[in-house]
Each structure stands twice: as structure tokens, then as C-alpha cells.
Motif scaffolding. Structure first.
Motif, short mmCIF file in Angstrom:
data_model
loop_
_atom_site.label_atom_id
_atom_site.label_comp_id
_atom_site.label_asym_id
_atom_site.label_seq_id
_atom_site.Cartn_x
_atom_site.Cartn_y
_atom_site.Cartn_z
N ILE A 40 0.85 -1.19 0.00
CA ILE A 40 0.00 0.00 0.00
C ILE A 40 0.88 1.24 0.00
CG2 ILE A 40 -1.81 1.28 1.19
CD1 ILE A 40 -2.78 -1.33 2.39
N LEU A 41 0.68 2.08 -1.00
CA LEU A 41 1.54 3.24 -1.24
C LEU A 41 0.79 4.55 -1.02
CD1 LEU A 41 2.97 0.84 -2.62
CD2 LEU A 41 3.69 2.41 -4.42
N THR A 42 1.55 5.60 -0.85
CA THR A 42 0.99 6.94 -0.72
C THR A 42 0.42 7.43 -2.05
OG1 THR A 42 1.48 9.24 -0.11
CG2 THR A 42 3.24 8.04 -1.20
N ALA A 89 -1.63 -1.27 -4.12
CA ALA A 89 -2.78 -0.41 -3.86
C ALA A 89 -2.28 0.93 -3.35
CB ALA A 89 -3.70 -1.05 -2.82
N SER A 90 -3.17 1.91 -3.28
CA SER A 90 -2.80 3.22 -2.74
C SER A 90 -4.02 3.84 -2.10
CB SER A 90 -2.25 4.12 -3.84
OG SER A 90 -3.25 4.37 -4.82
N ILE A 91 -3.80 4.95 -1.42
CA ILE A 91 -4.90 5.61 -0.70
C ILE A 91 -6.00 6.04 -1.67
CG2 ILE A 91 -5.51 7.55 0.81
CD1 ILE A 91 -3.71 5.37 2.14
N ALA A 92 -5.62 6.65 -2.79
CA ALA A 92 -6.61 7.17 -3.74
C ALA A 92 -6.82 6.27 -4.95
CB ALA A 92 -6.20 8.56 -4.20
N GLY A 93 -5.96 5.28 -5.14
CA GLY A 93 -6.03 4.44 -6.34
C GLY A 93 -5.43 5.15 -7.54
N GLY A 94 -5.30 4.42 -8.64
CA GLY A 94 -4.77 5.03 -9.87
C GLY A 94 -3.26 5.21 -9.84
N ALA A 121 4.93 -4.51 -13.83
CA ALA A 121 5.11 -3.77 -12.58
C ALA A 121 4.69 -2.31 -12.75
CB ALA A 121 6.56 -3.85 -12.12
N MET A 122 5.10 -1.70 -13.86
CA MET A 122 4.75 -0.30 -14.11
C MET A 122 3.25 -0.12 -14.30
SD MET A 122 7.39 1.62 -13.70
CE MET A 122 6.84 3.18 -14.41
N THR A 123 2.61 -1.12 -14.88
CA THR A 123 1.15 -1.07 -15.03
C THR A 123 0.48 -1.04 -13.66
OG1 THR A 123 1.26 -2.21 -17.15
CG2 THR A 123 -0.85 -2.28 -16.01
N LYS A 124 1.02 -1.83 -12.72
CA LYS A 124 0.48 -1.83 -11.35
C LYS A 124 0.68 -0.48 -10.68
CE LYS A 124 1.46 -6.74 -10.48
NZ LYS A 124 2.16 -7.68 -9.58
N LEU A 125 1.85 0.13 -10.93
CA LEU A 125 2.17 1.42 -10.31
C LEU A 125 1.29 2.54 -10.86
CD1 LEU A 125 4.22 2.85 -8.36
CD2 LEU A 125 5.59 3.34 -10.38
N ASN A 126 0.99 2.45 -12.15
CA ASN A 126 0.20 3.51 -12.82
C ASN A 126 -1.30 3.27 -12.74
OD1 ASN A 126 2.44 5.05 -13.58
ND2 ASN A 126 2.82 3.72 -15.33
N GLY A 127 -1.70 2.11 -12.23
CA GLY A 127 -3.13 1.80 -12.11
C GLY A 127 -3.40 1.03 -10.83
N TYR A 166 -4.76 -0.29 -7.21
CA TYR A 166 -6.07 -0.48 -6.60
C TYR A 166 -6.29 0.61 -5.55
CZ TYR A 166 -5.91 -5.28 -8.44
OH TYR A 166 -5.83 -6.37 -9.25
N LYS A 167 -7.55 1.02 -5.38
CA LYS A 167 -7.88 1.93 -4.28
C LYS A 167 -8.12 1.09 -3.04
CE LYS A 167 -10.91 5.81 -3.24
NZ LYS A 167 -12.05 6.63 -3.68
N ILE A 168 -7.58 1.50 -1.88
CA ILE A 168 -7.68 0.62 -0.71
C ILE A 168 -9.13 0.39 -0.27
CG2 ILE A 168 -5.37 0.96 0.21
CD1 ILE A 168 -6.64 2.85 2.29
#
Length: 229
Positions: free
Chosen positions: A6-8, A44-49, A77-83, A85-87
Motif C-alpha cells: 500500500i503506497l501513498t 494499492a494506494s490511498i486514492a487508487g490510480g 510492474a509499471m502497469t500496477k504502479l500507474n493503475g 487499486y484503491k484501498i
């Protein structure tokens, strides 16, 4: 084995327009430690995307840490980073571990997210490994254990030190000092020399001090997951 990172989603230093985000190496090194150990890794990230990457953690091609070079060249991997999941849309149920990489962005949006606190409290109650490195432990400050106490209270924890924050010149920019906050919450805070690898494990809680600690934290996560199965 599935692991959730889970990323910022925070791209600036609060009201200060200076750019921040995730620290790339703290994402890339654990990501490949997990992938190379046979894990499926979701991001995943806080806001997703699309997730903001701290520009200070990215150099010209060929001048980055090996894990960062590998990540940039890895289309999946880059596809996951650029898209990401929203938590809000994620349940921790199918994951063996949840890992929070650092980067200064985490200091703003991770502590404010009730969704994140709930997700991590739930993961902890289910016996999952909860891990964070550098500023990533900012995401633990509102997490509760099964008794309703702060998760870090009475537990061995590390995270970015006050002296490292001072060396970064951001003591007065960050919303709070991570070492101070962890101590205030009752954590048994531990640290090694500034900017040297240092990580601690307390049961299913694994934390590391700074970017240099990301490989060690990932190793402890894998060891802890394997011991539980």
C-alpha cells in the motif's frame, strides 16, 4: 502467497508545492524480494490510480539501484504502479502480508486514512504480517490491535529517525516527527546509525528505519510469513 503493498497517493509536501510521493527503491527492492520468492504482489494506494514517485528517488536510466532499473523496465510492474487499486476496494483477507513502503508522501495521507487504519487493524486481527519501512510506519499510527490499543504500543518498532529527518532538512516541513510520534504511542522504538540498514521484528510486526533497510524488512517479512505456514 499473496502480498499487498500500500503506497501513498500524496504528490506534494502538504501545502508546500515541493514534489514527493513514494520512495522508488523502498517499493522496488521489496517488490522483487517478494516476486522472486514466488509471491503474487498487488499494489494499492490511498486514492487508487497512478502513484506519485518522489523525483529525488529516480535518477537517469542506468544510474538507479538495480531493483529500480528492473521495475522501470518491467511493464507489468509499471502497469500496477500507474493503475493501483484503491484501498477502499481491497480486503486483506487473501493476503499473507501487508507492506507499506515509505517516501515523504506517506506522512500526509497514510495517517489520515481511516480506511487504511481499519484495513491494517483487520489484517493484524487475522494474523497477517504487517510491515513498513522508513516513513511507511506513519501508516501505523492510528492502527489498533485486538485489544483496541495502538498497534505499536509496547512493541519493538523502527522508522525514520528525528536525526535523519533533520539531515533531510524537513523537520519543519513534515506534519509530525515519526520517531517522536511512535514513542508517544508507547512503541519500544529502536534505531541504528543514521542511513544504515536497521530493521526489527516483533511477532507479526516488521519495521525498518530508512531506505537502506528495505531489503532487510522484506527478508523478515518473508521469514515471518513462512514461519506462520
Amino acid at each position: 502467497m499473496k502480498i499487498l503493498m500500500i503506497l501513498t497517493s500524496q504528490a506534494t509536501m502538504g501545502d508546500d508545492p515541493r514534489p514527493t510521493g513514494v520512495w522508488f527503491e523502498e517499493l522496488a527492492t521489496p517488490y522483487y524480494a517478494f516476486v522472486d520468492a514466488g509471491a503474487d504482489v498487488d499494489i494499492a494506494s490511498i486514492a487508487g490510480g497512478k502513484i506519485p514517485v518522489d523525483p529525488h528517488s529516480l535518477a537517469a536510466t542506468g544510474q538507479n539501484p538495480a531493483s529500480v532499473e528492473r521495475f522501470i523496465a518491467d511493464q507489468a510492474a509499471m502497469t500496477k504502479l500507474n493503475g493501483s487499486y484503491k484501498i477502499d476496494d481491497i480486503s486483506p483477507a487473501s493476503y499473507a502480508a501487508v507492506f507499506l513502503p515509505g517516501g515523504h508522501g506517506t506522512m500526509w495521507d497514510l495517517p489520515k486514512s481511516t480506511k487504511l487504519a481499519d484495513l491494517l487493524s483487520s489484517a493484524w486481527a487475522d494474523g497477517k504480517v504487517v510491515a513498513a519501512v522508513c516513513h511507511g510506519p506513519a501508516g501505523l499510527v492510528n492502527v489498533k490491535d485486538t485489544q483496541g490499543q495502538p498497534l505499536v504500543a509496547g512493541r519493538r518498532v523502527s522508522g525514520f529517525t528525528n536525526s535523519e529527518e533533520e539531515a533531510a532538512g524537513l523537520t519543519h516541513t513534515v506534519p509530525f516527527l515519526l520517531e517522536t510520534r511512535l514513542r508517544e504511542l508507547g512503541a519500544k522504538y529502536e534505531k541504528g546509525p543514521d542511513f544504515q540498514s536497521f530493521a526489527v521484528q516483533d511477532g507479526n510486526l516488521v519495521t525498518g528505519q530508512n531506505p537502506a533497510s528495505s531489503a532487510r524488512v522484506a527478508e523478515l517479512v518473508l521469514d515471518t510469513v513462512k514461519a506462520a505456514h
